[in-house]
Scaffold this motif. Structure first.
Motif, PDB file in Angstrom:
ATOM      1  N   HIS A   1       8.643 -27.974 -13.921  1.00 21.70           N
ATOM      2  CA  HIS A   1       8.810 -29.199 -13.186  1.00 21.70           C
ATOM      3  C   HIS A   1       7.703 -29.026 -11.964  1.00 21.70           C
ATOM      4  O   HIS A   1       6.989 -30.009 -11.697  1.00 21.70           O
ATOM      5  CB  HIS A   1      10.126 -29.580 -12.697  1.00 21.70           C
ATOM      6  N   ARG A   2       8.109 -27.839 -11.256  1.00 24.31           N
ATOM      7  CA  ARG A   2       7.411 -28.024 -10.035  1.00 24.31           C
ATOM      8  C   ARG A   2       5.914 -27.914 -10.104  1.00 24.31           C
ATOM      9  O   ARG A   2       5.067 -28.277  -9.459  1.00 24.31           O
ATOM     10  CB  ARG A   2       7.739 -26.672  -9.211  1.00 24.31           C
ATOM     11  N   HIS A   3       5.293 -27.104 -11.417  1.00 25.26           N
ATOM     12  CA  HIS A   3       3.871 -27.048 -11.571  1.00 25.26           C
ATOM     13  C   HIS A   3       3.489 -28.491 -12.108  1.00 25.26           C
ATOM     14  O   HIS A   3       2.437 -28.998 -11.620  1.00 25.26           O
ATOM     15  CB  HIS A   3       3.706 -26.177 -12.857  1.00 25.26           C
ATOM     16  N   SER A   4       4.199 -29.308 -12.883  1.00 24.63           N
ATOM     17  CA  SER A   4       4.032 -30.577 -13.313  1.00 24.63           C
ATOM     18  C   SER A   4       3.871 -31.654 -11.803  1.00 24.63           C
ATOM     19  O   SER A   4       2.855 -32.398 -11.801  1.00 24.63           O
ATOM     20  CB  SER A   4       4.951 -31.332 -14.216  1.00 24.63           C
ATOM     21  N   GLU A   5       4.717 -31.260 -11.044  1.00 25.76           N
ATOM     22  CA  GLU A   5       4.640 -32.228  -9.960  1.00 25.76           C
ATOM     23  C   GLU A   5       3.441 -31.900  -9.154  1.00 25.76           C
ATOM     24  O   GLU A   5       2.747 -32.779  -8.481  1.00 25.76           O
ATOM     25  CB  GLU A   5       5.691 -31.809  -9.260  1.00 25.76           C
ATOM     26  N   ALA A   6       2.934 -30.417  -8.947  1.00 32.05           N
ATOM     27  CA  ALA A   6       1.881 -30.284  -8.151  1.00 32.05           C
ATOM     28  C   ALA A   6       0.554 -30.969  -8.950  1.00 32.05           C
ATOM     29  O   ALA A   6      -0.168 -31.286  -8.202  1.00 32.05           O
ATOM     30  CB  ALA A   6       1.780 -28.866  -8.122  1.00 32.05           C
ATOM     31  N   ASN A   7       0.559 -30.691 -10.103  1.00 33.55           N
ATOM     32  CA  ASN A   7      -0.367 -31.592 -11.043  1.00 33.55           C
ATOM     33  C   ASN A   7      -0.568 -32.988 -10.624  1.00 33.55           C
ATOM     34  O   ASN A   7      -1.600 -33.439 -10.643  1.00 33.55           O
ATOM     35  CB  ASN A   7      -0.252 -30.975 -12.474  1.00 33.55           C
ATOM     36  N   ILE A   8       0.506 -33.386 -10.563  1.00 36.60           N
ATOM     37  CA  ILE A   8       0.537 -34.876 -10.374  1.00 36.60           C
ATOM     38  C   ILE A   8       0.063 -35.411  -8.994  1.00 36.60           C
ATOM     39  O   ILE A   8      -0.957 -36.209  -8.830  1.00 36.60           O
ATOM     40  CB  ILE A   8       2.006 -35.524 -10.700  1.00 36.60           C
ATOM     41  N   ASP A   9       0.151 -34.603  -7.875  1.00 30.91           N
ATOM     42  CA  ASP A   9      -0.281 -34.493  -6.688  1.00 30.91           C
ATOM     43  C   ASP A   9      -1.766 -34.443  -6.670  1.00 30.91           C
ATOM     44  O   ASP A   9      -2.511 -35.262  -6.030  1.00 30.91           O
ATOM     45  CB  ASP A   9       0.520 -33.706  -5.827  1.00 30.91           C
ATOM     46  N   VAL A  10      -2.232 -33.574  -7.377  1.00 31.52           N
ATOM     47  CA  VAL A  10      -3.657 -33.176  -7.380  1.00 31.52           C
ATOM     48  C   VAL A  10      -4.336 -34.456  -8.160  1.00 31.52           C
ATOM     49  O   VAL A  10      -5.379 -35.004  -7.603  1.00 31.52           O
ATOM     50  CB  VAL A  10      -4.146 -32.090  -8.178  1.00 31.52           C
ATOM     51  N   ILE A  11      -3.767 -34.960  -9.332  1.00 27.60           N
ATOM     52  CA  ILE A  11      -4.304 -36.139  -9.974  1.00 27.60           C
ATOM     53  C   ILE A  11      -4.319 -37.535  -8.967  1.00 27.60           C
ATOM     54  O   ILE A  11      -5.356 -38.154  -9.008  1.00 27.60           O
ATOM     55  CB  ILE A  11      -3.730 -36.248 -11.358  1.00 27.60           C
ATOM     56  N   ALA A  12      -3.321 -37.684  -8.161  1.00 29.33           N
ATOM     57  CA  ALA A  12      -3.183 -38.768  -7.525  1.00 29.33           C
ATOM     58  C   ALA A  12      -4.392 -38.590  -6.423  1.00 29.33           C
ATOM     59  O   ALA A  12      -5.062 -39.634  -6.025  1.00 29.33           O
ATOM     60  CB  ALA A  12      -1.737 -38.966  -6.760  1.00 29.33           C
ATOM     61  N   ARG A  13      -4.373 -37.389  -5.623  1.00 32.92           N
ATOM     62  CA  ARG A  13      -5.297 -37.493  -4.648  1.00 32.92           C
ATOM     63  C   ARG A  13      -6.849 -37.584  -4.967  1.00 32.92           C
ATOM     64  O   ARG A  13      -7.639 -38.003  -4.444  1.00 32.92           O
ATOM     65  CB  ARG A  13      -5.204 -35.972  -3.634  1.00 32.92           C
ATOM     66  N   GLU A  14      -7.069 -37.009  -6.122  1.00 31.75           N
ATOM     67  CA  GLU A  14      -8.467 -37.152  -6.679  1.00 31.75           C
ATOM     68  C   GLU A  14      -8.699 -38.700  -6.995  1.00 31.75           C
ATOM     69  O   GLU A  14      -9.781 -39.153  -6.814  1.00 31.75           O
ATOM     70  CB  GLU A  14      -8.566 -36.531  -8.199  1.00 31.75           C
ATOM     71  N   ALA A  15      -7.813 -39.629  -7.602  1.00 29.69           N
ATOM     72  CA  ALA A  15      -7.875 -40.631  -7.753  1.00 29.69           C
ATOM     73  C   ALA A  15      -8.083 -41.428  -6.478  1.00 29.69           C
ATOM     74  O   ALA A  15      -8.937 -42.405  -6.326  1.00 29.69           O
ATOM     75  CB  ALA A  15      -6.881 -41.445  -8.515  1.00 29.69           C
ATOM     76  N   LEU A  16      -7.468 -41.289  -5.577  1.00 21.56           N
ATOM     77  CA  LEU A  16      -7.575 -41.959  -3.976  1.00 21.56           C
ATOM     78  C   LEU A  16      -8.964 -41.542  -3.635  1.00 21.56           C
ATOM     79  O   LEU A  16      -9.563 -42.480  -2.870  1.00 21.56           O
ATOM     80  CB  LEU A  16      -6.535 -41.321  -3.166  1.00 21.56           C
ATOM     81  N   GLU A  17      -9.336 -40.084  -3.554  1.00 21.73           N
ATOM     82  CA  GLU A  17     -10.521 -39.869  -3.047  1.00 21.73           C
ATOM     83  C   GLU A  17     -11.722 -40.464  -3.770  1.00 21.73           C
ATOM     84  O   GLU A  17     -12.766 -41.248  -3.200  1.00 21.73           O
ATOM     85  CB  GLU A  17     -10.925 -38.278  -3.214  1.00 21.73           C
ATOM     86  N   THR A  18     -11.841 -40.671  -5.213  1.00 25.32           N
ATOM     87  CA  THR A  18     -12.609 -41.792  -5.914  1.00 25.32           C
ATOM     88  C   THR A  18     -12.917 -42.858  -5.383  1.00 25.32           C
ATOM     89  O   THR A  18     -13.815 -43.358  -5.469  1.00 25.32           O
ATOM     90  CB  THR A  18     -12.343 -41.797  -7.397  1.00 25.32           C
ATOM     91  N   VAL A  19     -11.821 -43.628  -4.937  1.00 27.59           N
ATOM     92  CA  VAL A  19     -11.953 -44.950  -4.475  1.00 27.59           C
ATOM     93  C   VAL A  19     -12.131 -44.719  -3.024  1.00 27.59           C
ATOM     94  O   VAL A  19     -12.082 -46.192  -2.286  1.00 27.59           O
ATOM     95  CB  VAL A  19     -10.741 -45.879  -5.081  1.00 27.59           C
ATOM     96  N   GLY A  20     -11.925 -43.923  -2.351  1.00 24.08           N
ATOM     97  CA  GLY A  20     -12.380 -43.885  -0.803  1.00 24.08           C
ATOM     98  C   GLY A  20     -11.153 -44.136  -0.073  1.00 24.08           C
ATOM     99  O   GLY A  20     -11.129 -44.610   1.068  1.00 24.08           O
ATOM    100  N   LEU A  21     -10.056 -43.819  -0.828  1.00 24.36           N
ATOM    101  CA  LEU A  21      -8.529 -44.012   0.210  1.00 24.36           C
ATOM    102  C   LEU A  21      -7.802 -42.892   0.341  1.00 24.36           C
ATOM    103  O   LEU A  21      -6.681 -42.943   0.947  1.00 24.36           O
ATOM    104  CB  LEU A  21      -7.756 -45.131  -0.634  1.00 24.36           C
ATOM    105  N   LEU A  22      -8.290 -41.486   0.227  1.00 19.14           N
ATOM    106  CA  LEU A  22      -7.655 -40.194   0.448  1.00 19.14           C
ATOM    107  C   LEU A  22      -7.242 -40.502   1.797  1.00 19.14           C
ATOM    108  O   LEU A  22      -6.020 -39.864   2.251  1.00 19.14           O
ATOM    109  CB  LEU A  22      -8.420 -39.276   0.015  1.00 19.14           C
ATOM    110  N   HIS A  23      -7.925 -40.824   2.703  1.00 20.41           N
ATOM    111  CA  HIS A  23      -7.624 -40.869   4.279  1.00 20.41           C
ATOM    112  C   HIS A  23      -6.353 -41.537   4.589  1.00 20.41           C
ATOM    113  O   HIS A  23      -6.030 -41.863   5.375  1.00 20.41           O
ATOM    114  CB  HIS A  23      -8.950 -40.944   5.103  1.00 20.41           C
ATOM    115  N   ARG A  24      -6.049 -42.535   3.741  1.00 22.13           N
ATOM    116  CA  ARG A  24      -4.840 -43.419   3.723  1.00 22.13           C
ATOM    117  C   ARG A  24      -3.531 -43.107   2.813  1.00 22.13           C
ATOM    118  O   ARG A  24      -2.805 -43.783   2.836  1.00 22.13           O
ATOM    119  CB  ARG A  24      -5.158 -44.929   3.387  1.00 22.13           C
ATOM    120  N   ALA A  25      -3.853 -41.712   2.456  1.00 21.60           N
ATOM    121  CA  ALA A  25      -2.733 -41.339   1.511  1.00 21.60           C
ATOM    122  C   ALA A  25      -1.371 -41.587   2.089  1.00 21.60           C
ATOM    123  O   ALA A  25      -0.345 -41.722   1.224  1.00 21.60           O
ATOM    124  CB  ALA A  25      -3.089 -39.902   1.050  1.00 21.60           C
TER     125      ALA A  25
END
Length: 259
Positions: A124-148
């Motif tokens: 679970h801890r590994h999956s949660e970390a993976n989900i965090d990475v996916i979410a941050r990548e998506a935010l970076e793609t649309v230019g919103l990572l600084h508003r995370a």
């Protein structure tokens, strides 16, 4: 050798009582392009997107995504074949942070994540970390990572629309359906959206776009389909469509009739 289209629809028909909202629509969308669907109000654009995504089923026809027949499948089943979409009305969780909004979307595509939460184990801890990475990548793609870490309610309107795109990206789609993504945006915000769509295309994501902003459509699309009263009246390059007499009549003629 011709590559099969990633979206292939045949004879898609949708009726609401005596109204034929979609009249035997055929649509082929090649992989890796931006394909726009335009038309006057009430022409069937969103109804077609609903049929493709499973939000509202068509009455007849065939719809294939990546070679898989998805006609009448539920939206979560269709998503498993690599399709994600946004809606005209913004659907974000106002009480969550920007990052949490995207993490929820990413977790929904990993059913085992919820079982891991109950077990609270290393997987679970590994999956949660993976989900965090996916979410941050998506935010970076649309230019919103600084508003995370900001609450979703703190985002201006245009950035909320970009957040919806980020949530859709969290499912790692091959095909992304965008329903009027530029609605309510000014010119500067629309240009930011154009840049985002171009970035998604460069990463191999196929974009099917419904949009009223014709200038935006003509600036980003590789191919355009025009609907009017539920029928497909034209299809081709943006230049071809702009010159088509039926398209000119659908837009200018209708304005004249309602004047």
């Amino acid at each position: 050798m011709t590559t099969a289209p990633i979206i292939a629809a045949r004879g898609v028909t949708r009726r609401f009582g005596g109204l034929v909202a979609l009249d035997s629509i055929d649509l082929d969308v090649p992989t890796g392009i931006v394909h726009a669907i335009i038309g006057p109000n009430g022409s069937g654009k969103t109804t077609l997107l609903n049929a493709l995504s499973g939000a509202s089923h068509a009455d007849a026809g065939s719809i294939r995504i990546g070679g898989h027949e998805i006609f009448r499948l539920k939206p979560h089943r269709i998503a498993q074949f690599g399709l994600a979409r946004t809606f005209q009305n913004i659907r974000i969780f106002d009480n969550l942070s920007v990052l949490e909004n995207v993490k929820v979307a990413a977790a929904c595509n990993k059913p085992t994540f919820f079982f891991g939460i109950l077990a609270s184990n290393a997987r679970h801890r590994h999956s949660e970390a993976n989900i965090d990475v996916i979410a941050r990548e998506a935010l970076e793609t649309v230019g919103l990572l600084h508003r995370a870490d900001d609450r979703a309610t703190q985002l201006p309107y245009a950035q909320r629309r970009l957040l919806e795109i980020a949530r859709a990206l969290a499912s790692k789609p091959n095909v992304l359906l965008l329903d009027e993504p530029a609605a309510g945006m000014n010119m500067t915000e629309s240009m930011t959206l154009l840049d985002t769509i171009a970035k998604l295309k460069s990463r191999g994501i196929t974009i099917l776009l419904v949009e009223h902003n014709v200038r935006l459509v003509m600036g980003i699309s590789d191919r355009v389909t025009v609907l009017d009263f539920g029928k497909k009246i034209a299809e081709g390059t943006p230049l071809d469509v702009q010159r088509n007499p039926l398209v000119i009549e659908a837009y200018l003629g209708r304005r004249h009739r309602h004047a």
